[in-house]
Every structure is written in structure tokens, then in C-alpha cells.
Design a protein around this motif. Structure first.
Motif, mmCIF file in Angstrom:
data_model
loop_
_atom_site.group_PDB
_atom_site.id
_atom_site.type_symbol
_atom_site.label_atom_id
_atom_site.label_comp_id
_atom_site.label_asym_id
_atom_site.label_seq_id
_atom_site.Cartn_x
_atom_site.Cartn_y
_atom_site.Cartn_z
ATOM 1 N N GLN A 44 2.859 2.039 3.241
ATOM 2 C CA GLN A 44 2.160 2.313 4.487
ATOM 3 C C GLN A 44 1.696 1.045 5.195
ATOM 4 O O GLN A 44 1.267 1.095 6.342
ATOM 5 N N ARG B 85 -1.398 6.482 -0.836
ATOM 6 C CA ARG B 85 -1.876 5.198 -1.351
ATOM 7 C C ARG B 85 -2.420 5.358 -2.765
ATOM 8 O O ARG B 85 -2.166 4.540 -3.644
ATOM 9 N N ALA C 2 0.801 -1.233 0.000
ATOM 10 C CA ALA C 2 0.000 0.000 0.000
ATOM 11 C C ALA C 2 0.830 1.277 0.000
ATOM 12 O O ALA C 2 0.647 2.165 0.811
ATOM 13 N N GLY C 3 1.762 1.368 -0.930
ATOM 14 C CA GLY C 3 2.556 2.581 -1.029
ATOM 15 C C GLY C 3 3.542 2.763 0.102
ATOM 16 O O GLY C 3 4.006 3.857 0.371
ATOM 17 N N TYR D 231 0.403 5.893 -5.265
ATOM 18 C CA TYR D 231 1.097 4.632 -5.490
ATOM 19 C C TYR D 231 0.335 3.762 -6.480
ATOM 20 O O TYR D 231 0.922 3.149 -7.373
ATOM 21 N N ARG D 232 -0.984 3.737 -6.330
ATOM 22 C CA ARG D 232 -1.810 2.898 -7.207
ATOM 23 C C ARG D 232 -1.932 3.459 -8.619
ATOM 24 O O ARG D 232 -1.911 2.720 -9.596
#
Length: 201
Positions: free
Chosen positions: A91, A144, A88-89, A147-148
Motif C-alpha cells: 500500500q 497492513r 506496508a503490504g 502483511y505484518r
């Protein structure tokens, strides 16, 4: 499972490798092999990349668990593990249980080494991401969502995620395996850049 139809690195072979790694790590670290195996087998069911949303994926996971004769404590632990192992980036942090740490390590190990390189290019190809752009530097911090969905390249992904994984491993045995796979990836990226610039000639 739907993962069997995916050619972006989130296929059934990935599930099998992560499950095998999780069971081996569990035995090395003294974790519950059954909990680790079940969690590893199901860990991608709610993945946002394979569903319309995280909520839809979690509903799918719960619907399947409803059909299984699991005691409430086991079910809760499995759901907690699956809910917390995603990168999740950067995290994502595993649940405090040893089993969660084992499954997270197993999933991250499959993102490293030769298999990790192959999965990265398969995923990028499936998403139409370019291999490399020297003018586009790796992102140092991301939400997040960034990142996605933010723009990046396949080679940047090594710096944005993969090279960070060895320092995020939870278990001593996972760290040992991650270091070996990390070194292989570093050598690969160095060679890639040399060939890109024809600096190896």
C-alpha cells in the motif's frame, strides 16, 4: 543507532547500502543528493519493526531532528519522505517529490537480488518463520496488519512482496537495476523449489 544490533536485515549495513544507492540514484536522476542521503540514513528510525509502534518511532525521529540545524522546508521534506516510502503490504506509495521516489527506490533495491534473498532469510529466521510449505499458498491480497503479522513462509514472501517490486519502482535507473536483481531472484526461487522436491536429481 538501534539498527546496528539487528540481525534480521534491518541493520546498519542495510542503512549504508540504501544511502549509497540513494545518492547514486539522486545523481543519475537529478534529485537533491543531500535530501536523499539524509532521508536514507534516517529512513528506518520510525520503522514499526524496530519500535513499539509507528508513533513511538516517529517521536524518536522528531526528537533527533529537533537537535539539527535544518530549515523547516528541508525538515518537512525529509519527514514526508520517511513517512511514505514503506512497502506496508503493497500500500505504500512515495511522496510526489523526486527525492522521495529516489529513496523509496533505493530501499526497495536493497530488498532485491542476492542481498534481498539473504535479508529475507535473515528476517524470517529472526521471526521464527518456516522456509517453505508447499501446502500454504502465497497470499494475494493483504491488509497492513496481515502483511505484518499473518502466517506465511520465506518463499511465499518472494511472491507476496519481492517479485512485485520491479513494477513498483519510480525512476528509470531504479527500474533498470531492479529488473536485473529481479531476474536473479526468480532463478533462485526456481532452483530452491527444484532442490526442495529433489527435482534437480
Amino acid at each position: 543507532m538501534e539498527a546496528s544490533r539487528h540481525s534480521d536485515g534491518h541493520d546498519w549495513s542495510h542503512i549504508e547500502r540504501v544511502t549509497t544507492l540513494a545518492v547514486k540514484l539522486a545523481r543519475h536522476m537529478g534529485a537533491d543528493p543531500f535530501i536523499c542521503e539524509l532521508s536514507a540514513l534516517l529512513h528506518d528510525v520510525p520503522d514499526e519493526k524496530l519500535n513499539d509502534s509507528l508513533e513511538a518511532g516517529m517521536a524518536k525521529l522528531h526528537a533527533w531532528l529537533d537537535t539539527q540545524p535544518l530549515d523547516p522546508a528541508t525538515r518537512e521534506l525529509v519527514v514526508n519522505i520517511i513517512s511514505t516510502i514503506s512497502y506496508a503490504g503493497g500500500q505504500g506509495a512515495a511522496d510526489h517529490s523526486l527525492e522521495a521516489q529516489v529513496v523509496q527506490d533505493a530501499d526497495r533495491l536493497d530488498a532485491l537480488g542476492a542481498i534481498g534473498i539473504a535479508r529475507t532469510f535473515a528476517f524470517s529466521g529472526a521471526r521464527g518463520r518456516e522456509m517453505y510449505d508447499p501446502s500454504l499458498p502465497p497470499r494475494k491480497q493483504m491488509t497492513r496488519e496481515e502483511y505484518r503479522n499473518g502466517r506465511s513462509t520465506t518463499i511465499n514472501h518472494f511472491y507476496e512482496k519481492l517479485f512485485k517490486l520491479k513494477d513498483l519502482m519510480n525512476t528509470s535507473y531504479g527500474k533498470k537495476l531492479a529488473q536485473q536483481r529481479h531476474e536473479y531472484m526468480v532463478q533462485y526461487v526456481e532452483q530452491f523449489k527444484k532442490e526442495w522436491e529433489s527435482a534437480d536429481i
